[in-house]
Each structure stands twice: as structure tokens, then as C-alpha cells.
Design a protein around this motif. Sequence first.
Motif, PDB file in Angstrom:
ATOM      1  N   THR A  11       0.875  -1.167   0.000  1.00  0.00           N
ATOM      2  CA  THR A  11       0.000   0.000   0.000  1.00  0.00           C
ATOM      3  C   THR A  11       0.914   1.219   0.000  1.00  0.00           C
ATOM      4  OG1 THR A  11      -1.635  -1.216   1.279  1.00  0.00           O
ATOM      5  CG2 THR A  11      -1.839   1.181   1.252  1.00  0.00           C
ATOM      6  N   ILE A  12       0.639   2.149  -0.916  1.00  0.00           N
ATOM      7  CA  ILE A  12       1.505   3.311  -1.072  1.00  0.00           C
ATOM      8  C   ILE A  12       0.637   4.557  -1.209  1.00  0.00           C
ATOM      9  CG2 ILE A  12       1.640   3.007  -3.575  1.00  0.00           C
ATOM     10  CD1 ILE A  12       4.578   3.875  -3.415  1.00  0.00           C
ATOM     11  N   ASP A  13       1.121   5.672  -0.687  1.00  0.00           N
ATOM     12  CA  ASP A  13       0.390   6.928  -0.808  1.00  0.00           C
ATOM     13  C   ASP A  13       0.192   7.258  -2.280  1.00  0.00           C
ATOM     14  OD1 ASP A  13       0.505   7.121   1.936  1.00  0.00           O
ATOM     15  OD2 ASP A  13       2.090   8.643   1.951  1.00  0.00           O
ATOM     16  N   SER A  14      -0.977   7.754  -2.631  1.00  0.00           N
ATOM     17  CA  SER A  14      -1.295   8.019  -4.033  1.00  0.00           C
ATOM     18  C   SER A  14      -0.373   9.065  -4.650  1.00  0.00           C
ATOM     19  CB  SER A  14      -2.758   8.419  -4.193  1.00  0.00           C
ATOM     20  OG  SER A  14      -3.052   9.572  -3.443  1.00  0.00           O
ATOM     21  N   ASP A  15       0.051  10.064  -3.873  1.00  0.00           N
ATOM     22  CA  ASP A  15       0.946  11.074  -4.437  1.00  0.00           C
ATOM     23  C   ASP A  15       2.316  10.486  -4.753  1.00  0.00           C
ATOM     24  OD1 ASP A  15       1.409  10.858  -1.651  1.00  0.00           O
ATOM     25  OD2 ASP A  15       2.114  12.925  -1.497  1.00  0.00           O
ATOM     26  N   ILE A  16       2.802   9.591  -3.913  1.00  0.00           N
ATOM     27  CA  ILE A  16       4.084   8.928  -4.156  1.00  0.00           C
ATOM     28  C   ILE A  16       3.977   8.024  -5.379  1.00  0.00           C
ATOM     29  CG2 ILE A  16       5.805   7.314  -3.215  1.00  0.00           C
ATOM     30  CD1 ILE A  16       5.762  10.076  -1.851  1.00  0.00           C
ATOM     31  N   LEU A  17       2.885   7.325  -5.500  1.00  0.00           N
ATOM     32  CA  LEU A  17       2.672   6.447  -6.647  1.00  0.00           C
ATOM     33  C   LEU A  17       2.674   7.241  -7.947  1.00  0.00           C
ATOM     34  CD1 LEU A  17       2.096   3.715  -7.894  1.00  0.00           C
ATOM     35  CD2 LEU A  17      -0.332   4.079  -7.374  1.00  0.00           C
ATOM     36  N   GLU A  18       1.991   8.357  -7.962  1.00  0.00           N
ATOM     37  CA  GLU A  18       1.947   9.183  -9.177  1.00  0.00           C
ATOM     38  C   GLU A  18       3.335   9.706  -9.537  1.00  0.00           C
ATOM     39  OE1 GLU A  18      -0.415   9.604 -11.492  1.00  0.00           O
ATOM     40  OE2 GLU A  18      -1.396   8.061 -10.295  1.00  0.00           O
ATOM     41  N   MET A  19       4.100  10.132  -8.537  1.00  0.00           N
ATOM     42  CA  MET A  19       5.459  10.605  -8.805  1.00  0.00           C
ATOM     43  C   MET A  19       6.323   9.477  -9.352  1.00  0.00           C
ATOM     44  SD  MET A  19       6.475  13.315  -5.816  1.00  0.00           S
ATOM     45  CE  MET A  19       5.715  12.525  -4.404  1.00  0.00           C
ATOM     46  N   ALA A  20       6.197   8.291  -8.765  1.00  0.00           N
ATOM     47  CA  ALA A  20       6.988   7.146  -9.216  1.00  0.00           C
ATOM     48  C   ALA A  20       6.604   6.754 -10.644  1.00  0.00           C
ATOM     49  CB  ALA A  20       6.799   5.964  -8.269  1.00  0.00           C
ATOM     50  N   LYS A  21       5.321   6.787 -10.956  1.00  0.00           N
ATOM     51  CA  LYS A  21       4.875   6.462 -12.313  1.00  0.00           C
ATOM     52  C   LYS A  21       5.449   7.448 -13.321  1.00  0.00           C
ATOM     53  CE  LYS A  21       0.418   4.256 -11.386  1.00  0.00           C
ATOM     54  NZ  LYS A  21      -1.043   4.415 -11.527  1.00  0.00           N
ATOM     55  N   CYS A  22       5.429   8.725 -12.988  1.00  0.00           N
ATOM     56  CA  CYS A  22       5.971   9.754 -13.887  1.00  0.00           C
ATOM     57  C   CYS A  22       7.465   9.568 -14.089  1.00  0.00           C
ATOM     58  CB  CYS A  22       5.689  11.143 -13.337  1.00  0.00           C
ATOM     59  SG  CYS A  22       3.982  11.651 -13.471  1.00  0.00           S
ATOM     60  N   GLU A  23       8.187   9.321 -13.002  1.00  0.00           N
ATOM     61  CA  GLU A  23       9.633   9.130 -13.098  1.00  0.00           C
ATOM     62  C   GLU A  23       9.968   7.875 -13.894  1.00  0.00           C
ATOM     63  OE1 GLU A  23      12.121  11.205 -12.198  1.00  0.00           O
ATOM     64  OE2 GLU A  23      10.546  12.625 -11.680  1.00  0.00           O
ATOM     65  N   ALA A  24       9.205   6.807 -13.690  1.00  0.00           N
ATOM     66  CA  ALA A  24       9.426   5.564 -14.437  1.00  0.00           C
ATOM     67  C   ALA A  24       9.207   5.806 -15.925  1.00  0.00           C
ATOM     68  CB  ALA A  24       8.494   4.466 -13.926  1.00  0.00           C
ATOM     69  N   GLU A  25       8.162   6.522 -16.254  1.00  0.00           N
ATOM     70  CA  GLU A  25       7.873   6.821 -17.654  1.00  0.00           C
ATOM     71  C   GLU A  25       8.977   7.692 -18.256  1.00  0.00           C
ATOM     72  OE1 GLU A  25       4.532   9.158 -20.236  1.00  0.00           O
ATOM     73  OE2 GLU A  25       3.825   7.954 -18.539  1.00  0.00           O
ATOM     74  N   ASN A  26       9.426   8.698 -17.521  1.00  0.00           N
ATOM     75  CA  ASN A  26      10.506   9.565 -17.996  1.00  0.00           C
ATOM     76  C   ASN A  26      11.802   8.788 -18.213  1.00  0.00           C
ATOM     77  OD1 ASN A  26       8.838  11.793 -17.903  1.00  0.00           O
ATOM     78  ND2 ASN A  26       9.573  12.469 -15.899  1.00  0.00           N
ATOM     79  N   ASP A  27      11.997   7.731 -17.426  1.00  0.00           N
ATOM     80  CA  ASP A  27      13.199   6.901 -17.506  1.00  0.00           C
ATOM     81  C   ASP A  27      13.003   5.725 -18.466  1.00  0.00           C
ATOM     82  OD1 ASP A  27      15.830   6.807 -16.593  1.00  0.00           O
ATOM     83  OD2 ASP A  27      15.366   5.373 -15.000  1.00  0.00           O
ATOM     84  N   ASP A  28      11.827   5.664 -19.110  1.00  0.00           N
ATOM     85  CA  ASP A  28      11.472   4.590 -20.039  1.00  0.00           C
ATOM     86  C   ASP A  28      11.612   3.206 -19.394  1.00  0.00           C
ATOM     87  OD1 ASP A  28      10.470   3.746 -22.492  1.00  0.00           O
ATOM     88  OD2 ASP A  28      12.473   3.434 -23.334  1.00  0.00           O
ATOM     89  N   ARG A  29      11.068   3.100 -18.189  1.00  0.00           N
ATOM     90  CA  ARG A  29      11.103   1.842 -17.433  1.00  0.00           C
ATOM     91  C   ARG A  29       9.701   1.516 -16.936  1.00  0.00           C
ATOM     92  NH1 ARG A  29      16.238   0.438 -16.236  1.00  0.00           N
ATOM     93  NH2 ARG A  29      17.807   2.068 -16.311  1.00  0.00           N
TER      94      ARG A  29
END
Length: 48
Positions: A11-29
Motif C-alpha cells: 500500500t503506497i500513498d497516491s501522491d508517491i505512486l503518481e510521482m513514481a509512475k511519472c519518473e518511471a515513464e521519464n526513464d522509459d522503465r
Amino acid sequence: MKPLKEKISITIDSDILEMAKCEAENDDRSLSQYINIVLKEHFKNKNR
């Protein structure tokens, strides 16, 4: 030989999840790859 991986559920805070998703996408991962890299780096730095 690739390291063994385990499937987990967290279970992860929604704001952290959104940041991680954006960073993953920016890193093409995938989100999973990105989180794994971030955690490895965290533990590597913590043990210095």
C-alpha cells in the motif's frame, strides 16, 4: 543469471505512486523496474 524476483503487494500513498509512475515513464522503465532501482540505491547509500 538474473536475480530472483518475488511478487509482493504493498500500500503506497497516491501522491508517491503518481510521482513514481511519472519518473518511471521519464526513464522509459516499468514502474516495478523503477521502484526496484530506487530501493537498491536507497539501501546502497544507507549502508555507506
